[in-house]
Design an enzyme around this catalytic site. Sequence first.
Site, short mmCIF file in Angstrom:
data_model
loop_
_atom_site.label_atom_id
_atom_site.label_comp_id
_atom_site.label_asym_id
_atom_site.label_seq_id
_atom_site.Cartn_x
_atom_site.Cartn_y
_atom_site.Cartn_z
N ARG A 160 6.92 -11.12 5.37
CA ARG A 160 6.48 -10.91 6.76
C ARG A 160 7.08 -11.98 7.64
O ARG A 160 7.08 -13.17 7.30
CB ARG A 160 4.95 -10.95 6.85
CG ARG A 160 4.28 -9.86 6.02
CD ARG A 160 2.79 -9.91 6.10
NE ARG A 160 2.17 -8.97 5.16
CZ ARG A 160 0.88 -8.87 4.95
NH1 ARG A 160 0.03 -9.65 5.62
NH2 ARG A 160 0.40 -8.01 4.07
N HIS A 164 -8.30 -0.54 0.54
CA HIS A 164 -7.33 -1.64 0.40
C HIS A 164 -8.14 -2.89 0.08
O HIS A 164 -9.11 -3.21 0.77
CB HIS A 164 -6.57 -1.87 1.70
CG HIS A 164 -5.84 -0.67 2.22
ND1 HIS A 164 -4.46 -0.60 2.26
CD2 HIS A 164 -6.29 0.50 2.75
CE1 HIS A 164 -4.10 0.55 2.78
NE2 HIS A 164 -5.19 1.24 3.09
N GLN A 198 0.67 -10.99 -2.97
CA GLN A 198 -0.71 -10.56 -2.80
C GLN A 198 -1.28 -10.05 -4.12
O GLN A 198 -0.59 -9.36 -4.88
CB GLN A 198 -0.80 -9.43 -1.76
CG GLN A 198 -0.56 -9.88 -0.33
CD GLN A 198 -0.88 -8.77 0.64
OE1 GLN A 198 -0.31 -7.70 0.58
NE2 GLN A 198 -1.81 -9.02 1.53
N ASP A 224 -3.00 -7.50 -4.87
CA ASP A 224 -3.28 -6.31 -4.07
C ASP A 224 -3.85 -5.20 -4.95
O ASP A 224 -3.31 -4.89 -6.01
CB ASP A 224 -1.98 -5.82 -3.45
CG ASP A 224 -2.12 -5.51 -1.98
OD1 ASP A 224 -3.26 -5.53 -1.48
OD2 ASP A 224 -1.09 -5.25 -1.33
N HIS A 260 -5.42 -1.10 -4.62
CA HIS A 260 -5.71 0.08 -3.80
C HIS A 260 -6.48 1.06 -4.67
O HIS A 260 -6.05 1.41 -5.76
CB HIS A 260 -4.42 0.68 -3.27
CG HIS A 260 -3.73 -0.23 -2.30
ND1 HIS A 260 -2.75 -1.12 -2.69
CD2 HIS A 260 -3.94 -0.46 -0.98
CE1 HIS A 260 -2.36 -1.83 -1.65
NE2 HIS A 260 -3.06 -1.45 -0.60
N LYS A 301 -12.42 -3.01 8.44
CA LYS A 301 -12.32 -3.87 7.27
C LYS A 301 -13.44 -4.89 7.23
O LYS A 301 -14.07 -5.20 8.25
CB LYS A 301 -10.97 -4.60 7.25
CG LYS A 301 -10.75 -5.53 8.44
CD LYS A 301 -9.42 -6.26 8.33
CE LYS A 301 -9.21 -7.19 9.53
NZ LYS A 301 -8.00 -8.03 9.38
N CYS A 358 0.79 -1.23 0.00
CA CYS A 358 0.00 0.00 0.00
C CYS A 358 0.83 1.28 0.00
O CYS A 358 0.47 2.23 -0.72
CB CYS A 358 -1.02 0.00 1.14
SG CYS A 358 -0.45 -0.61 2.72
#
Length: 661
Positions: A385, A534, A403, A405, A407, A488, A356
């Site tokens: 991570r 997100h 991911q 991902d 945004h 979320k 992000c």
Amino acid sequence: MATISVVLPDGSKRQLDDGATLATLAADIGPRLAADAVAGVIDGVERDLDAELHDGDEVEIITPSSDQGLHVLRHSTAHVLAQAVLELWPGSTFAIGPPIEDGFYYDFELPDGATFNDDDLERIEAKMREIIEADQPFVRSEMTPAEASELMADHPYKRAIIDRVTGADGAADGRADEELAGEASGDTISFYRNTDAFVDMCVGPHVPSTGRLGHFKLMKVAGAYWRGDERNPMLQRVYGTAWADAKSLRGHLHRLEEAAKRDHRKLANELDLLSFPSELGAGLAVWHPKGATIRRLMEDYSRERHVEGGYEFAYSPHLANARLFETSGHLDFYADGMYPPMEMDNGTYYPKPMNCPMHVLVYRSSQRSYRDLPLRLFELGTVYRYERAGTLHGLMRIRGFTQDDAHLFVTQEGLADELARTLDFILSMLAAFGFDDFSARLSTRPEEKSVGSDELWELATECLRTTLDDSGLDYQVDEGDGAFYGPKIDIDVRDAIGRSWQLSTLQADFQLPERFGLEYVAADGSRKQPVMLHRALMGSIERFFGVLLEHFAGNFPLWLSPVQVEVLPVAEAHAHYARSVVDRLAGEGFRVELDEANDPLGKRIRRAKTQKLPYVLVVGDDDVAAGTVGVNARGADVERGVDLDAFVERLQTEATVGSSA
């Protein structure tokens, strides 16, 4: 005799004699409830059935059919496990024994450094059944911390818990209290005694007596550091499962057997999809060609859908300067999940745990107008991570993963429409991969670990709540489980054997745009701040692959199968025709292999079936003469003399995305 009035969950009132207990109430309602009751709730607090009621109390009876009831059964069974171990291993001591999802565990330290083995589980189970057969009552008592410490003089871990939750060790904080909430709480310590010889510290409640238990099984033994810290002593952990009745226990054990057959690590090895070489390091995988083919198909379909959905693609590096993560807040709120910094000649760098902040920089790279919004950025971005070694689990818990991902930057006025649109996109994508049973969770502000004003948090939370209400999805609210920057929605799917997996996430964020000073030019020429969404759809490609592998038990639908068809000539004389079939299918775009007649046909067919191939074609004399194939479809009867053109048409129909074939 004086009477009292209590309020039931439906709002009705019940008159009882003064001195009545929860058990009295259950019996007054009916003999069936009296027989089923395991505990109760008085004014929001769970209590034992012998707890006395007072006028005006709001009360509820807990039965094993509820989650609360199973919690009580499992916690009570954990106490019986502790009693059995302390009897069988004199001189042993115990730590904590909480109920967990589908079961319970208890941690022990055996004398002279002894350890359990799997054979010990049978002995322990037998002793537990003796205790249950004896129908020993759970008798509650309360005492001061000093008295409790004296009672637990031979059990150092219990004394450490008392010191921890009362602050006597100087480190009692909210987190410690929460972790040990089932063991002790507050200035008064409660105990449950089963016999003169056994007493355990616990806040309760428990079933009235051990005779109410019995539908349980001990599952395994494992090592576990005290309080999860490798600097502390290693304890012996015994896991078990407990249920309200024999049928539920059998069903659970059957699901576990089925889950073991579907374990993605086992299937990945058998089907040659990927591996976890020790030389690579824990929590990291390498993808073999067949697994990489499936992954490519997943990613290609995702890219195609994102293009259709109005997303634009972005790419970002695998590490970044510490300043970026300071601005985003990750170093304040997510440092435990990040790898250690790398000191470079031009600053401190971290492997990225999230994509992000990079997408924020893409947005900020040029001036934006309201006409540019919503701006939807998408990336298959690899992140890193740190996960403790003991928590790693194949692809489900891994240290480096990709991911899918996205945004999205939207105006506040367009937020509701974009949330609804994104949720629809998520559900349609999950459905294409074979999932059709969805539920959701709305996670709200974590009070101790968040940034931003209450007003913005409330606005973001209500927008997400409205989106869920309008979608018709079943959902529950998880108080305090949001990200540090915003609330979320988590989407859970149920797989083929009934397990629930959390996959997709949709988060509303007013904080990162503010922290990075993002803005756009509104229609009136003013500068306004966008809202950032997100969205991770698969969550991670690796974990999603693992879930799919277990969901299908390796029997991927035709469109996702790395090898869709394998062709087997009966003998060498049929090899030329078999190759022509392979060429025809490959020319039509199908993934096809030839297994030549170097082994007996039966052996080759069995080998193909172990690879869970959708189609195995066998060709012999009749097929060569007629231009046909023998079709062995996965899970179906053998078909002889199928016209090759007709088979190609069948494949073309079945190979569409979302087909279960």
